[in-house]
Every structure is written in C-alpha cells, then in structure tokens.
Motif scaffolding. Structure first.
Motif, PDB file in Angstrom:
ATOM      1  N   ILE A  71      32.208  36.531  41.895  1.00 27.44           N
ATOM      2  CA  ILE A  71      32.369  35.752  40.669  1.00 27.44           C
ATOM      3  C   ILE A  71      33.608  34.865  40.779  1.00 27.44           C
ATOM      4  CG2 ILE A  71      32.735  35.889  38.170  1.00 27.44           C
ATOM      5  CD1 ILE A  71      31.385  38.626  38.249  1.00 27.44           C
ATOM      6  N   SER A  72      33.462  33.604  40.398  1.00 25.25           N
ATOM      7  CA  SER A  72      34.587  32.664  40.397  1.00 25.25           C
ATOM      8  C   SER A  72      35.662  33.157  39.425  1.00 25.25           C
ATOM      9  CB  SER A  72      34.092  31.282  39.965  1.00 25.25           C
ATOM     10  OG  SER A  72      35.145  30.364  39.941  1.00 25.25           O
ATOM     11  N   PRO A  73      36.919  33.058  39.766  1.00 23.71           N
ATOM     12  CA  PRO A  73      37.516  32.477  40.957  1.00 23.71           C
ATOM     13  C   PRO A  73      37.696  33.468  42.109  1.00 23.71           C
ATOM     14  CG  PRO A  73      39.266  33.078  39.482  1.00 23.71           C
ATOM     15  CD  PRO A  73      37.957  33.446  38.800  1.00 23.71           C
ATOM     16  N   PHE A  74      37.201  34.689  41.932  1.00 27.07           N
ATOM     17  CA  PHE A  74      37.447  35.730  42.926  1.00 27.07           C
ATOM     18  C   PHE A  74      36.571  35.599  44.165  1.00 27.07           C
ATOM     19  CE2 PHE A  74      38.560  37.561  38.748  1.00 27.07           C
ATOM     20  CZ  PHE A  74      39.940  37.495  38.918  1.00 27.07           C
ATOM     21  N   ASP A  75      35.645  34.646  44.141  1.00 19.42           N
ATOM     22  CA  ASP A  75      34.893  34.348  45.360  1.00 19.42           C
ATOM     23  C   ASP A  75      35.783  33.599  46.356  1.00 19.42           C
ATOM     24  OD1 ASP A  75      34.957  32.151  43.621  1.00 19.42           O
ATOM     25  OD2 ASP A  75      32.999  31.406  44.242  1.00 19.42           O
ATOM     26  N   LEU A  76      36.865  32.986  45.853  1.00 17.06           N
ATOM     27  CA  LEU A  76      37.826  32.279  46.700  1.00 17.06           C
ATOM     28  C   LEU A  76      39.217  32.918  46.676  1.00 17.06           C
ATOM     29  CD1 LEU A  76      36.874  28.635  45.657  1.00 17.06           C
ATOM     30  CD2 LEU A  76      36.099  29.898  47.670  1.00 17.06           C
ATOM     31  N   LEU A  77      39.504  33.670  45.646  1.00 15.07           N
ATOM     32  CA  LEU A  77      40.804  34.307  45.444  1.00 15.07           C
ATOM     33  C   LEU A  77      40.620  35.812  45.526  1.00 15.07           C
ATOM     34  CD1 LEU A  77      43.811  33.979  44.446  1.00 15.07           C
ATOM     35  CD2 LEU A  77      42.885  34.167  42.127  1.00 15.07           C
ATOM     36  N   SER A  78      41.367  36.461  46.374  1.00 17.64           N
ATOM     37  CA  SER A  78      41.223  37.912  46.538  1.00 17.64           C
ATOM     38  C   SER A  78      41.417  38.629  45.204  1.00 17.64           C
ATOM     39  CB  SER A  78      42.239  38.418  47.561  1.00 17.64           C
ATOM     40  OG  SER A  78      42.095  39.809  47.742  1.00 17.64           O
ATOM     41  N   PRO A  79      40.484  39.484  44.818  1.00 17.36           N
ATOM     42  CA  PRO A  79      40.581  40.167  43.525  1.00 17.36           C
ATOM     43  C   PRO A  79      41.521  41.377  43.557  1.00 17.36           C
ATOM     44  CG  PRO A  79      38.551  40.779  44.583  1.00 17.36           C
ATOM     45  CD  PRO A  79      39.210  39.772  45.480  1.00 17.36           C
ATOM     46  N   THR A  80      42.779  41.110  43.881  1.00 19.04           N
ATOM     47  CA  THR A  80      43.791  42.165  43.819  1.00 19.04           C
ATOM     48  C   THR A  80      44.146  42.415  42.361  1.00 19.04           C
ATOM     49  OG1 THR A  80      45.622  40.586  43.937  1.00 19.04           O
ATOM     50  CG2 THR A  80      44.787  41.454  46.044  1.00 19.04           C
ATOM     51  N   LEU A  81      44.789  43.498  42.100  1.00 16.12           N
ATOM     52  CA  LEU A  81      45.235  43.808  40.743  1.00 16.12           C
ATOM     53  C   LEU A  81      46.051  42.647  40.173  1.00 16.12           C
ATOM     54  CD1 LEU A  81      45.613  45.903  38.432  1.00 16.12           C
ATOM     55  CD2 LEU A  81      47.615  46.722  39.682  1.00 16.12           C
ATOM     56  N   GLU A  82      46.956  42.113  40.995  1.00 14.37           N
ATOM     57  CA  GLU A  82      47.833  41.034  40.530  1.00 14.37           C
ATOM     58  C   GLU A  82      47.049  39.752  40.249  1.00 14.37           C
ATOM     59  OE1 GLU A  82      49.981  44.037  42.883  1.00 14.37           O
ATOM     60  OE2 GLU A  82      48.200  42.842  43.317  1.00 14.37           O
ATOM     61  N   ASN A  83      46.146  39.388  41.145  1.00 11.76           N
ATOM     62  CA  ASN A  83      45.365  38.170  40.926  1.00 11.76           C
ATOM     63  C   ASN A  83      44.443  38.293  39.720  1.00 11.76           C
ATOM     64  OD1 ASN A  83      46.556  36.826  43.073  1.00 11.76           O
ATOM     65  ND2 ASN A  83      44.920  37.340  44.504  1.00 11.76           N
ATOM     66  N   ILE A  84      43.841  39.455  39.555  1.00 15.11           N
ATOM     67  CA  ILE A  84      42.992  39.675  38.382  1.00 15.11           C
ATOM     68  C   ILE A  84      43.834  39.530  37.118  1.00 15.11           C
ATOM     69  CG2 ILE A  84      41.598  41.365  37.121  1.00 15.11           C
ATOM     70  CD1 ILE A  84      40.832  42.515  39.934  1.00 15.11           C
ATOM     71  N   GLY A  85      44.996  40.150  37.093  1.00 17.01           N
ATOM     72  CA  GLY A  85      45.883  40.048  35.936  1.00 17.01           C
ATOM     73  C   GLY A  85      46.284  38.617  35.634  1.00 17.01           C
ATOM     74  N   ASP A  86      46.645  37.866  36.676  1.00 18.90           N
ATOM     75  CA  ASP A  86      47.060  36.477  36.473  1.00 18.90           C
ATOM     76  C   ASP A  86      45.915  35.615  35.940  1.00 18.90           C
ATOM     77  OD1 ASP A  86      49.556  37.206  37.453  1.00 18.90           O
ATOM     78  OD2 ASP A  86      49.278  36.238  39.408  1.00 18.90           O
TER      79      ASP A  86
END
Length: 128
Positions: A71-86
């Motif tokens: 799911i965008s944006p996690f198809d391009l951005l690693s779905p780490t805890l920090e990225n999900i939070g941001d």
C-alpha cells in the motif's frame, strides 16, 4: 496556563516486512496501538468526538488487515515503526486541522514495550 487536550486510542491490525541488514524479514503481523493527543483549535467550536473518531477510523481502515508493503506509500517506503508513525502523523494532522483540531502528539506501538513518539516540535517539521 492550563493546556487542555484529549487522548484518543486506536488499534490497527496489519502485516509488514522490513529490511534488516539488507535482508527482508518474514511477513509478520502486528496490532499497532496508535494514541493521539489533540486539542481544539477554537474552544468556541463544538465538534463531537464521534466525528473525529469516525474520520480517523476511516483513515486507518485503508490499512486494516493489509500487507502494508503493498500500500502506498509503503510500497516505496519501508514500513518501519518510525516511517509508519511519520506517514500517519502527516495525514492525521491535515485531517484534524480541516476539522478544527490540532494534534499535539502521536504515539505508535508495535508491541507493549516499544513505542515511537512524535511530539509537537517534531510535528511542525513533518508538515513544513
């Protein structure tokens, strides 16, 4: 001076995998706990809690039961805890602002002992 704020708690069940040492982890599930601390922008404006809760639940429903890496944006951005939070913070900030609320803090936990916190100062840089 008193600061008045509200705390809302939500849960999101979803799966993800992340790269660790250049290797993808196995796909694994989490029940993320998301806690929002919000204030009213204008104390004179009445907004029902259920309206805000429904909007946030609708936003989270996009990810509910899904593999985040698809799911965008996690198809391009690693779905780490920090990225999900941001990502969630940016999207929720805009949604709340359009409804006479302001987010002060977001907490996201992938388990009971690990929480990523984005406070007001950090929120400003996310929306700049």
């Amino acid at each position: 001076m008193l600061t008045k704020q509200y705390r809302f708690k939500f849960y999101l069940n979803a799966m993800h995998s992340v790269k660790i040492n250049n290797k993808n982890s196995t796909v694994h599930p989490h029940t993320w706990e998301i806690v929002l601390y919000i204030t009213k922008i204008n104390e004179d404006v009445f907004v029902q809690f259920t309206e805000i809760e429904k909007k946030i639940e609708l936003f989270l429903s996009i990810y509910e039961g899904q593999y985040l890496n698809d799911i965008s944006p996690f198809d391009l951005l690693s779905p780490t805890l920090e990225n999900i939070g941001d990502v969630f913070a940016r999207q929720v900030i805009n949604m709340l602002r359009n409804n006479a609320w302001e987010m002060r803090q977001l907490e996201i936990s992938e388990n009971p002992s690990r929480t990523y916190i984005i406070a007001t100062e950090q929120l400003r840089s996310l929306t700049a």
